[in-house]
Write a protein that holds these residues in place. Structure first.
Motif, short mmCIF file in Angstrom:
data_model
loop_
_atom_site.label_atom_id
_atom_site.label_comp_id
_atom_site.label_asym_id
_atom_site.label_seq_id
_atom_site.Cartn_x
_atom_site.Cartn_y
_atom_site.Cartn_z
N LEU A 25 -1.50 9.38 1.98
CA LEU A 25 -1.72 8.53 3.15
C LEU A 25 -3.09 8.83 3.77
N ASP A 26 -3.80 7.79 4.22
CA ASP A 26 -5.07 8.04 4.89
C ASP A 26 -4.79 8.56 6.30
N PRO A 27 -5.82 9.06 7.02
CA PRO A 27 -5.55 9.71 8.32
C PRO A 27 -4.81 8.80 9.30
N ALA A 28 -5.17 7.51 9.34
CA ALA A 28 -4.51 6.62 10.30
C ALA A 28 -3.05 6.39 9.89
N ALA A 29 -2.85 6.14 8.60
CA ALA A 29 -1.47 5.91 8.12
C ALA A 29 -0.63 7.15 8.35
N ARG A 30 -1.24 8.31 8.12
CA ARG A 30 -0.51 9.57 8.33
C ARG A 30 -0.12 9.73 9.80
N HIS A 31 -1.06 9.42 10.68
CA HIS A 31 -0.80 9.53 12.11
C HIS A 31 0.39 8.64 12.52
N ILE A 81 9.21 19.39 3.56
CA ILE A 81 8.63 20.30 2.58
C ILE A 81 7.14 19.97 2.52
N THR A 82 6.30 20.96 2.77
CA THR A 82 4.87 20.63 2.83
C THR A 82 4.01 21.86 2.60
N HIS A 83 2.71 21.62 2.33
CA HIS A 83 1.77 22.74 2.41
C HIS A 83 0.70 22.44 3.46
N HIS A 84 0.94 21.40 4.29
CA HIS A 84 -0.03 21.04 5.33
C HIS A 84 0.54 21.36 6.71
N ILE A 85 -0.05 22.33 7.40
CA ILE A 85 0.55 22.67 8.70
C ILE A 85 0.29 21.57 9.74
N GLU A 86 -0.72 20.72 9.49
CA GLU A 86 -1.01 19.62 10.43
C GLU A 86 0.12 18.60 10.47
N GLU A 87 1.00 18.65 9.45
CA GLU A 87 2.10 17.66 9.39
C GLU A 87 3.39 18.18 10.01
N ILE A 88 3.33 19.40 10.53
CA ILE A 88 4.56 19.97 11.11
C ILE A 88 4.75 19.41 12.51
N LEU A 89 5.74 18.56 12.62
CA LEU A 89 5.96 17.79 13.86
C LEU A 89 6.36 18.72 15.00
N PRO A 90 6.01 18.32 16.22
CA PRO A 90 6.45 19.09 17.38
C PRO A 90 7.97 19.29 17.41
N GLU A 91 8.73 18.35 16.85
CA GLU A 91 10.20 18.44 16.87
C GLU A 91 10.71 19.50 15.90
N ILE A 92 9.85 19.99 15.00
CA ILE A 92 10.28 21.03 14.06
C ILE A 92 10.13 22.39 14.74
N SER A 93 11.20 23.16 14.71
CA SER A 93 11.16 24.44 15.42
C SER A 93 11.21 25.65 14.48
N ARG A 94 11.74 25.43 13.28
CA ARG A 94 11.90 26.57 12.38
C ARG A 94 10.99 26.42 11.16
N ILE A 95 10.38 27.52 10.78
CA ILE A 95 9.51 27.54 9.60
C ILE A 95 10.07 28.55 8.60
N VAL A 96 10.23 28.08 7.35
CA VAL A 96 10.60 29.00 6.27
C VAL A 96 9.45 28.98 5.28
N THR A 97 8.85 30.14 5.00
CA THR A 97 7.74 30.15 4.06
C THR A 97 8.20 30.67 2.71
N SER A 106 0.86 -1.18 0.00
CA SER A 106 0.00 0.00 0.00
C SER A 106 0.90 1.24 0.00
N THR A 107 0.29 2.39 -0.25
CA THR A 107 1.06 3.64 -0.27
C THR A 107 1.77 3.85 1.07
N GLY A 108 1.05 3.62 2.17
CA GLY A 108 1.62 3.84 3.50
C GLY A 108 2.77 2.88 3.79
N GLU A 109 2.59 1.62 3.40
CA GLU A 109 3.66 0.63 3.62
C GLU A 109 4.90 0.98 2.81
N ALA A 110 4.67 1.33 1.53
CA ALA A 110 5.81 1.66 0.67
C ALA A 110 6.55 2.89 1.19
N ARG A 111 5.80 3.86 1.73
CA ARG A 111 6.44 5.09 2.24
C ARG A 111 7.38 4.74 3.39
#
Ligand SMILES: Nc1ncnc2c1ncn2[C@@H]1O[C@H](COP(=O)(O)OP(=O)(O)OP(=O)(O)O)[C@@H](O)[C@H]1O
Length: 264
Positions: A179-185, A204-220, A150-155
């Motif tokens: 990825l579906d919501p569970a696979a993404r989680h 690299i993303t356009h989804h702010i929900e994917e920005i992990l707590p461990e990420i501290s710096r944002i470049v837009t 599946s996409t999630g497994e391959a990732r």
């Protein structure tokens, strides 16, 4: 101050396409250990920046893209320091004849998209590959073909392929696309563990929900230029995101994560 060179150091990098400048970066420096998200709308230049970093394209004369302090790399050496995973890479491994999962991970040692007769695979490479699969919760996939996953497994397998070298940094280009919501989680949880293990993440993303707590710096990025560079508290606000994406967005912190709602 440490003598470790920057993970990425860009100076005066301009990229042209069809006589238009699609990326213009006077300066951008990222340091090892500084987990960073590059955030931007569609067409803002994210993929072009990824291609600059991965040496698929080069800046105009006079521009500089240094990785770990070096301008020129051969792809084999670079992969040992910088693992790369994108949402489209899976297609590269839908091979004929089918490519088995552990072989896919091992192929990362040769910066190849499969194993060939001339590749000298050592037991240490196989061990490191099995260990990387276990680290990302994909040991049970050994024996399967990449095309059957599946996409999630391959990732996950592709992350293991990037991690098997124990690179210092991982470049993740829209890693949750498809990825579906569970696979993404689960996938984001696994990336958190990678970050906590000491691998620097460049997301690299356009989804702010994917920005992990461990990420501290944002470049837009906006229109191929750096728009802002700062902390999550400053840049993941309703006002900043509304400006960046050009429509009303309400941003809210959720624990150590951020969430965005479109208010149209
Ligand atoms: N080969 C090309 N010829 C003409 N224009 C191009 C070319 N490659 C990219 N562009 C343009 O450059 C801009 C930046 O593209 P890029 O793919 O880097 O954006 P992006 O932020 O990755 O977008 P997305 O989130 O949709 O993937 C876009 O306007 C795109 O149309």
């Amino acid at each position: 101050m440490s003598d470790t060179p920057p993970l990425l150091s860009i100076a005066n990098a301009r990229v042209m396409a069809d006589e238009t400048c699609i990326l213009d970066l006077p300066a951008l420096t990222l340091h090892p250990g500084e987990n960073t998200a590059i955030l931007g709308a569609n067409g803002s230049g994210k993929s072009t920046l990824v291609k600059l970093i991965t040496r698929q394209i080069y800046p105009l004369y006079g521009g500089q893209v240094r990785i770990f302090g070096q301008d020129n790399w051969n792809v084999f050496d670079l992969r040992k320091l910088l693992g790369i995973v994108s949402s489209t890479m899976q297609l590269d491994f839908d091979a004929d004849p089918p490519l088995e999962v552990v072989d896919c991970v091992v192929s990362g040692f040769f910066a190849a998209r499969g194993l060939w007769a001339h590749n000298e695979v050592t037991p240490a490479m196989r061990d490191a590959s099995q260990a990387a699969l276990a680290d990302v919760g994909a040991a049970h996939l050994a024996g399967r073909s990449m095309a059957s996953l599946s996409t999630g497994e391959a990732r996950r397998v592709l992350i293991a392929r990037a991690l098997a070298h124990r690179p210092r940094a991982l470049l993740l280009d829209e890693p949750c696309a498809g990825l579906d919501p569970a696979a993404r989680h689960h996938f984001l949880d696994m990336l958190r563990a990678v970050a906590r293990g000491g691998t620097t993440l460049l997301l690299i993303t356009h989804h702010i929900e994917e920005i992990l707590p461990e990420i501290s710096r944002i470049v837009t990025l906006r229109g191929g230029r750096i728009d802002e560079d700062g902390t999550k508290d400053r840049l993941l606000t309703s006002a900043a995101l509304t400006r960046l994406f050009g429509l009303p967005i309400e941003a809210s912190p959720r624990g150590a994560w951020f969430h965005a709602d479109i208010m149209a």
